[in-house]
Design a protein around this motif. Structure first.
Motif, PDB file in Angstrom:
ATOM      1  N   ILE A 118       0.848  -1.192   0.000  1.00 49.44           N
ATOM      2  CA  ILE A 118       0.000   0.000   0.000  1.00 49.44           C
ATOM      3  C   ILE A 118       0.885   1.244   0.000  1.00 49.44           C
ATOM      4  O   ILE A 118       1.741   1.421   0.864  1.00 49.44           O
ATOM      5  CB  ILE A 118      -0.954   0.003   1.213  1.00 49.44           C
ATOM      6  N   TYR A 119       0.675   2.090  -1.008  1.00 52.27           N
ATOM      7  CA  TYR A 119       1.407   3.349  -1.131  1.00 52.27           C
ATOM      8  C   TYR A 119       0.707   4.430  -0.321  1.00 52.27           C
ATOM      9  O   TYR A 119       1.349   5.236   0.340  1.00 52.27           O
ATOM     10  CB  TYR A 119       1.477   3.740  -2.617  1.00 52.27           C
ATOM     11  N   ALA A 120      -0.621   4.439  -0.407  1.00 52.29           N
ATOM     12  CA  ALA A 120      -1.427   5.393   0.346  1.00 52.29           C
ATOM     13  C   ALA A 120      -2.844   4.840   0.467  1.00 52.29           C
ATOM     14  O   ALA A 120      -3.278   4.024  -0.336  1.00 52.29           O
ATOM     15  CB  ALA A 120      -1.451   6.734  -0.360  1.00 52.29           C
ATOM     16  N   ILE A 121      -3.542   5.275   1.494  1.00 51.25           N
ATOM     17  CA  ILE A 121      -4.927   4.873   1.717  1.00 51.25           C
ATOM     18  C   ILE A 121      -5.667   6.088   2.247  1.00 51.25           C
ATOM     19  O   ILE A 121      -5.133   6.846   3.061  1.00 51.25           O
ATOM     20  CB  ILE A 121      -5.012   3.673   2.692  1.00 51.25           C
ATOM     21  N   LYS A 122      -6.886   6.276   1.761  1.00 46.10           N
ATOM     22  CA  LYS A 122      -7.647   7.417   2.273  1.00 46.10           C
ATOM     23  C   LYS A 122      -9.111   7.016   2.464  1.00 46.10           C
ATOM     24  O   LYS A 122      -9.616   6.122   1.791  1.00 46.10           O
ATOM     25  CB  LYS A 122      -7.521   8.625   1.354  1.00 46.10           C
ATOM     26  N   LYS A 123      -9.741   7.730   3.385  1.00 46.82           N
ATOM     27  CA  LYS A 123     -11.146   7.502   3.679  1.00 46.82           C
ATOM     28  C   LYS A 123     -12.004   8.092   2.554  1.00 46.82           C
ATOM     29  O   LYS A 123     -11.733   9.186   2.063  1.00 46.82           O
ATOM     30  CB  LYS A 123     -11.491   8.190   5.014  1.00 46.82           C
ATOM     31  N   LEU A 124     -13.021   7.341   2.139  1.00 49.23           N
ATOM     32  CA  LEU A 124     -13.954   7.836   1.143  1.00 49.23           C
ATOM     33  C   LEU A 124     -15.161   8.447   1.841  1.00 49.23           C
ATOM     34  O   LEU A 124     -15.603   7.958   2.877  1.00 49.23           O
ATOM     35  CB  LEU A 124     -14.424   6.713   0.217  1.00 49.23           C
ATOM     36  N   ALA A 125     -15.680   9.489   1.253  1.00 51.98           N
ATOM     37  CA  ALA A 125     -16.869  10.133   1.814  1.00 51.98           C
ATOM     38  C   ALA A 125     -18.056   9.166   1.731  1.00 51.98           C
ATOM     39  O   ALA A 125     -18.202   8.474   0.731  1.00 51.98           O
ATOM     40  CB  ALA A 125     -17.179  11.412   1.064  1.00 51.98           C
ATOM     41  N   PRO A 126     -18.879   9.135   2.771  1.00 53.46           N
ATOM     42  CA  PRO A 126     -20.036   8.211   2.758  1.00 53.46           C
ATOM     43  C   PRO A 126     -21.066   8.560   1.724  1.00 53.46           C
ATOM     44  O   PRO A 126     -21.185   9.553   1.162  1.00 53.46           O
ATOM     45  CB  PRO A 126     -20.623   8.323   4.149  1.00 53.46           C
TER      46      PRO A 126
END
Length: 126
Positions: A118-126
């Motif tokens: 994993i290079y980066a991970i981000k939260k997605l808007a609901p």
């Protein structure tokens, strides 16, 4: 031209000596609008893939904290893997809920992903 002027010998002479039918060659240069629309769409997708960049890099600690939060709070994530194709194209990002984990892998959208990849991970808007 009416039937009185019709001369079958003249027609036969034209077809035999003057007219050259190129056969299928004449059709090779024609594209239907459906074909050009698909080609344009494929070109736009390829251009987008070539120009796609990685999300801003994250440290291993930040990645681990985001994974833990996503599992505990049950929100969707977008994962950018640390890989590129030979042509330099960044693969599509994986989006979805983290449905499980085992060892050093997490399961997102029915795909097992190594945490080290994993290079980066981000939260997605609901």
């Amino acid at each position: 031209m009416n039937n009185d002027e019709y001369d079958p010998n003249l027609v036969n002479q034209f077809l035999k000596y003057d007219y050259y039918d190129r056969g299928m060659m004449k059709w090779q240069g024609f594209y239907l609008s459906d074909h050009t629309a698909v080609l344009d769409k494929n070109n736009r997708v390829q251009d987008r893939k070539r120009n796609e960049k990685h999300i801003e890099a994250m440290t291993a600690e930040m990645i681990a904290n985001t994974i833990n939060d996503a599992i505990v709070k049950c929100y969707s994530v977008q994962i950018d893997k640390a890989e590129r194709s030979i042509e330099g194209i960044v693969p599509s990002k994986v989006e979805g809920l983290i449905s499980g984990w085992f060892g050093s892998q997490i399961i997102v959208a029915n795909e097992a992903i190594l945490i080290e990849e994993i290079y980066a991970i981000k939260k997605l808007a609901p």
